[in-house]
Design an enzyme around this catalytic site. Structure first.
Site, mmCIF file in Angstrom:
data_model
loop_
_atom_site.group_PDB
_atom_site.id
_atom_site.type_symbol
_atom_site.label_atom_id
_atom_site.label_comp_id
_atom_site.label_asym_id
_atom_site.label_seq_id
_atom_site.Cartn_x
_atom_site.Cartn_y
_atom_site.Cartn_z
ATOM 1 N N HIS A 29 7.412 -7.211 -1.991
ATOM 2 C CA HIS A 29 7.129 -6.711 -0.638
ATOM 3 C C HIS A 29 8.025 -7.426 0.379
ATOM 4 C CE1 HIS A 29 3.691 -4.672 -2.203
ATOM 5 N NE2 HIS A 29 2.873 -5.689 -2.236
ATOM 6 N N LYS A 88 -8.284 5.968 -3.002
ATOM 7 C CA LYS A 88 -8.379 7.430 -2.883
ATOM 8 C C LYS A 88 -7.121 8.137 -3.396
ATOM 9 C CE LYS A 88 -11.565 8.521 0.830
ATOM 10 N NZ LYS A 88 -11.677 9.205 2.129
ATOM 11 N N GLY A 89 -5.968 7.514 -3.162
ATOM 12 C CA GLY A 89 -4.714 8.094 -3.654
ATOM 13 C C GLY A 89 -4.343 9.416 -3.005
ATOM 14 N N LYS A 145 0.797 -1.236 0.000
ATOM 15 C CA LYS A 145 0.000 0.000 0.000
ATOM 16 C C LYS A 145 0.829 1.286 0.000
ATOM 17 C CE LYS A 145 -3.240 -1.146 -0.703
ATOM 18 N NZ LYS A 145 -3.359 -1.832 -2.043
HETATM 19 P P1 A3P Z 1 -5.228 4.457 -0.910
HETATM 20 O O1 A3P Z 1 -5.822 3.170 -0.445
HETATM 21 O O2 A3P Z 1 -4.842 5.363 0.226
HETATM 22 O O3 A3P Z 1 -6.064 5.156 -1.914
HETATM 23 P P2 A3P Z 1 -0.124 -0.370 -3.698
HETATM 24 O O4 A3P Z 1 -0.077 -0.165 -5.165
HETATM 25 O O5 A3P Z 1 1.235 -0.480 -3.072
HETATM 26 O O6 A3P Z 1 -1.059 -1.459 -3.331
HETATM 27 O O7 A3P Z 1 -0.683 0.988 -3.067
HETATM 28 C C1 A3P Z 1 -2.029 1.354 -3.184
HETATM 29 C C2 A3P Z 1 -2.230 2.780 -2.713
HETATM 30 O O8 A3P Z 1 -1.617 3.680 -3.662
HETATM 31 C C3 A3P Z 1 -3.699 3.123 -2.662
HETATM 32 O O9 A3P Z 1 -3.828 4.111 -1.634
HETATM 33 C C4 A3P Z 1 -3.905 3.714 -4.051
HETATM 34 O O10 A3P Z 1 -5.067 4.474 -4.202
HETATM 35 C C5 A3P Z 1 -2.643 4.543 -4.190
HETATM 36 N N1 A3P Z 1 -2.317 4.881 -5.580
HETATM 37 C C6 A3P Z 1 -2.278 4.039 -6.636
HETATM 38 N N2 A3P Z 1 -1.952 4.714 -7.757
HETATM 39 C C7 A3P Z 1 -1.791 6.002 -7.399
HETATM 40 C C8 A3P Z 1 -1.460 7.189 -8.127
HETATM 41 N N3 A3P Z 1 -1.263 7.190 -9.422
HETATM 42 N N4 A3P Z 1 -1.368 8.344 -7.426
HETATM 43 C C9 A3P Z 1 -1.577 8.369 -6.088
HETATM 44 N N5 A3P Z 1 -1.892 7.268 -5.360
HETATM 45 C C10 A3P Z 1 -2.001 6.104 -6.006
#
Ligand code: A3P
Length: 308
Positions: A123, A265-266, A71
């Protein structure tokens, strides 16, 4: 790899994800995890046999590896590399969308046969990665995110991703997160483990918050580290293709039914909608005990991102 080959590979990946999700839906929460070297992993996508098979994976000097705790923006960085290497420079490059530790042991033979340069993501803790990545001084991008937003994001991920056991309440998840009883282990132990190696010349650290707040300069640093020399124009193009809105809109193509699960949400600061005062203080104390004053602890910029 041509665009058509990349599409076929993506479709195969999506079909595999569907299959795994269907298998996982028949399992109990206990059956969904396995323990390898003291760390929990999702059972439907990881296996002891695969970890063992990975030990024989020979790294190559031109491999590249993206390292993240779950995440922290893994899929974002994978897409950034995809844009930089594949779409823009039209390089022959093999980008593996799934983590190196996912899949059946036979996948290791397949990885061995992939053409260079290969892009991996993982990871895993430093010590659990195949040793040859360090012997060959493979370039590593370690992506960090503040522990509170990581927790909030991970909570939703557990409850929406069928391969992970669900948590009935945020409180229950928070307890497990603090104790490191979640898949891929404790955020704190993981970060401390990588912190021991942060001075190695082949490791570069970037942050989710840095990319969010100043994408251009952060990407410039990444591009310099990997010797990619991108122009300002190219950096703007990567930004337009990898911003959250664009990636979320395209997520059913890249991640199928799990699109909305990976792209939620990002944002920075969503933790404030989850943590109460007491939980926030508990995590502050844990951060102070484990990571404050360490190099990675500094990079996280805790006081800026983790205080109410
Ligand atoms: P949130 O759950 O806070 O929205 P991973 O890819 O390591 O699983 O991480 C997922 C997290 O990164 C999620 O956070 C996701 O929404 C966010 N994310 C994915 N792409 C993104 C982007 N282009 N810009 C910002 N956040 C992003």
């Amino acid at each position: 790899m041509s665009e058509t080959e990349a599409k076929t590979k993506r479709e195969k990946f999506l079909a595999e994800m569907q299959k795994v999700a269907a298998e996982a839906s028949k399992k109990t929460p206990e059956e969904l995890v396995l323990n390898y070297k003291g760390v929990l992993y999702p059972n439907t996508i990881c296996s002891i046999e695969t970890f063992q098979a990975l030990e024989s994976l020979e790294a190559r000097e031109d491999d590249l590896i993206i390292v993240t705790y779950p995440k922290c923006g893994t899929n974002w960085v994978i897409q950034i590399f995809h844009e930089i290497l594949f779409s823009m420079q039209n390089k022959e490059v093999t980008i593996n969308q799934a983590m190196i530790e996912f899949g059946k042991p036979e996948k290791v033979e397949y990885l061995k046969g992939q053409p260079s340069p290969r892009v991996f993501s993982t990871h895993m803790f430093y010590d659990h990665l195949p040793k040859s990545f360090f012997e060959k001084k493979v370039k590593i991008l370690l992506m960090l995110r503040n522990p509170k937003d990581t927790a909030a994001s991970y909570y939703h991920f557990f409850n929406t991703n069928p391969v992970l056991p669900s948590f009935e309440t945020w409180e229950l998840f928070f307890k497990a997160y603090m104790e490191g009883k979640v898949c891929f282990g404790s955020y704190f132990d993981y970060t401390l483990d990588w912190n021991k190696h942060v001075d190695e010349e082949n490791i570069m650290v970037a942050t989710f918050e840095g990319l969010k707040e100043d994408f251009k300069s952060e990407l410039q640093k990444i591009s310099d580290f990997f010797g990619l020399s991108l122009t300002d124009e190219q950096i703007s193009l990567v930004e337009s293709k990898t911003n959250f809105k664009t990636m979320k809109e395209n997520s059913s193509n890249t991640h199928g039914k799990l699109g909305n699960v990976f792209f939620r949400k990002g944002e920075i600061g969503d933790w404030k909608n989850h943590f109460n005062e007491e939980q926030s203080k508990e995590l502050d104390a844990k951060f102070e005990e484990k990571l404050a004053g360490t190099k990675l602890g500094e990079k996280i910029n805790y006081n800026k991102y983790c205080k109410f």
